[in-house]
Each structure stands twice: as C-alpha cells, then as structure tokens.
Design a protein around this motif. Sequence first.
Motif, short mmCIF file in Angstrom:
data_model
loop_
_atom_site.label_atom_id
_atom_site.label_comp_id
_atom_site.label_asym_id
_atom_site.label_seq_id
_atom_site.Cartn_x
_atom_site.Cartn_y
_atom_site.Cartn_z
N PRO A 175 -2.80 -4.03 -0.79
CA PRO A 175 -3.64 -3.23 -1.71
C PRO A 175 -4.03 -1.86 -1.17
O PRO A 175 -4.36 -0.96 -1.96
CB PRO A 175 -4.90 -4.09 -1.89
CG PRO A 175 -4.48 -5.47 -1.56
CD PRO A 175 -3.38 -5.36 -0.55
N ASP A 176 -3.96 -1.64 0.14
CA ASP A 176 -4.29 -0.32 0.69
C ASP A 176 -3.16 0.68 0.48
O ASP A 176 -3.38 1.89 0.61
CB ASP A 176 -4.61 -0.44 2.19
CG ASP A 176 -5.91 -1.20 2.42
OD1 ASP A 176 -6.71 -1.30 1.45
OD2 ASP A 176 -6.14 -1.69 3.54
N ASN A 177 -1.95 0.22 0.19
CA ASN A 177 -0.81 1.12 -0.05
C ASN A 177 -0.81 1.65 -1.48
O ASN A 177 -1.50 1.13 -2.35
CB ASN A 177 0.50 0.37 0.21
CG ASN A 177 0.67 0.02 1.67
OD1 ASN A 177 0.08 0.64 2.54
ND2 ASN A 177 1.47 -1.01 1.95
N LEU A 178 -0.01 2.69 -1.71
CA LEU A 178 0.07 3.28 -3.03
C LEU A 178 0.58 2.30 -4.08
O LEU A 178 0.06 2.24 -5.19
CB LEU A 178 1.02 4.49 -2.98
CG LEU A 178 0.41 5.87 -3.22
CD1 LEU A 178 -0.94 6.04 -2.65
CD2 LEU A 178 1.36 6.96 -2.92
N SER A 179 1.60 1.55 -3.76
CA SER A 179 2.15 0.60 -4.73
C SER A 179 1.58 -0.79 -4.55
O SER A 179 2.09 -1.75 -5.08
CB SER A 179 3.67 0.57 -4.60
OG SER A 179 4.01 0.12 -3.29
N GLY A 180 0.47 -0.90 -3.83
CA GLY A 180 -0.14 -2.20 -3.57
C GLY A 180 -0.87 -2.76 -4.77
O GLY A 180 -1.32 -2.04 -5.64
N ASP A 181 -0.95 -4.09 -4.79
CA ASP A 181 -1.58 -4.77 -5.93
C ASP A 181 -2.14 -6.08 -5.43
O ASP A 181 -1.46 -6.86 -4.75
CB ASP A 181 -0.53 -5.01 -7.02
CG ASP A 181 -1.15 -5.60 -8.25
OD1 ASP A 181 -2.37 -5.54 -8.39
OD2 ASP A 181 -0.39 -6.12 -9.10
#
Length: 197
Positions: free
Chosen positions: A171-177
């Motif tokens: 979740p901390d990444n741009l494409s994280g979910d």
Amino acid sequence: MDIGETITESREELLEEEDMKSETTQQDKRTDGLEEEAAPLEDSDELAELEYKRNVLHEEKKRLETERREFERERREFALHKKMDLHRLEQEKQLFEMKWKLLEEELRKLVADREQFERQRKFHQHVQEHERWLRAQEQKRVVQGDGFFVGVKDSHALKKRYKDLLKIYHPDNLSGDVCTIQEINRAYDKLCNVFSC
C-alpha cells in the motif's frame, strides 16, 4: 387620532358648554329685568296668571336647556366612543395585516426550506449511489490471490514470488492496494499449508 387627542377635544367641548351655560344665565337675567320693568298691570288675577305662565315658561325653558345639554353630552360621548372604536378597528386591522404578512413570510421560508431539503436529499442519494458504484468497481478490480502464485512448485519459489509481489502491491507504493495485498496474503497462507513452510 390617539386617546390623548380625544380627551383634549372632550375638555375643550366641556369648556364651551360651560361658556354656553353662563351666556344662557345672563340672558335669563336680562329677560327677567325687562319683564320687571314692564308696566304694572291693574288686575291682580291677570298679574298672577301672567306670573304663573312666566314661571311655567321659565321652567319649560330650563327643562329644554337641560335636555339640550344632556343631548349634547350624549352626542359628544357617542362621537368619542365612535372615534375610539374606529381607532381600535384600525389597530386591529394593522395587527391582522402584520400577522398575515408574517404568516406569508414564514410560509415562503418553509417552502424554501423544503426545496433545499429535497435538493440535499437528492444530493445525498446521488453520493450514496456513487459510493456503491465505487465499491462495486473496487471489488471487480481485486484480483484473486491464486492467480499470483501460478507456476510455483516449492516453498522456496513461493517465498521468492511472495516477496516480489509485496514490493509491487504494498500500500505504500504507487500501484499498491490494501485489498490486493490481503488477497495475496490469503493465497500465500493457503499455499504455505500445502508446501509445509
């Protein structure tokens, strides 16, 4: 016209009435003086009869004057009551008009409030529908975790793929979910039981 002006007018009318009474009294005195100066009558019966008629006329004059004054007083009282009633009716009419305007204004406010409430209700309904649509889209977007681990044959390959997926979908990444990570964790736990990690 207010009550103070009406009372002032009544006082003025009473003063005029007193002036009229004094004038009437002075006229009576003058008439009495003229009658006394009249030539003496020879017959005492005629004199007595004339004196009696004069007294009757004088009493009738007093009675008529009293009735006239009473009539004038009643007329003034009636006029005063009429003015007061008209004034009271005018005040009641103004009060009614003020209340009517107030009611109309409150009704307009009520209608405006109702329209605003309807607009807000429709807006909130639209927002809820949009949120439901977003949740549905989010659920469609979540990928089943089993698809991430296709082709994994042992526990070493499972751990390596898991670490790679965490780097991509954290979740901390741009494409994280968050939802995707949860699915990955669920599938990883399931496969760990299979490979006995």
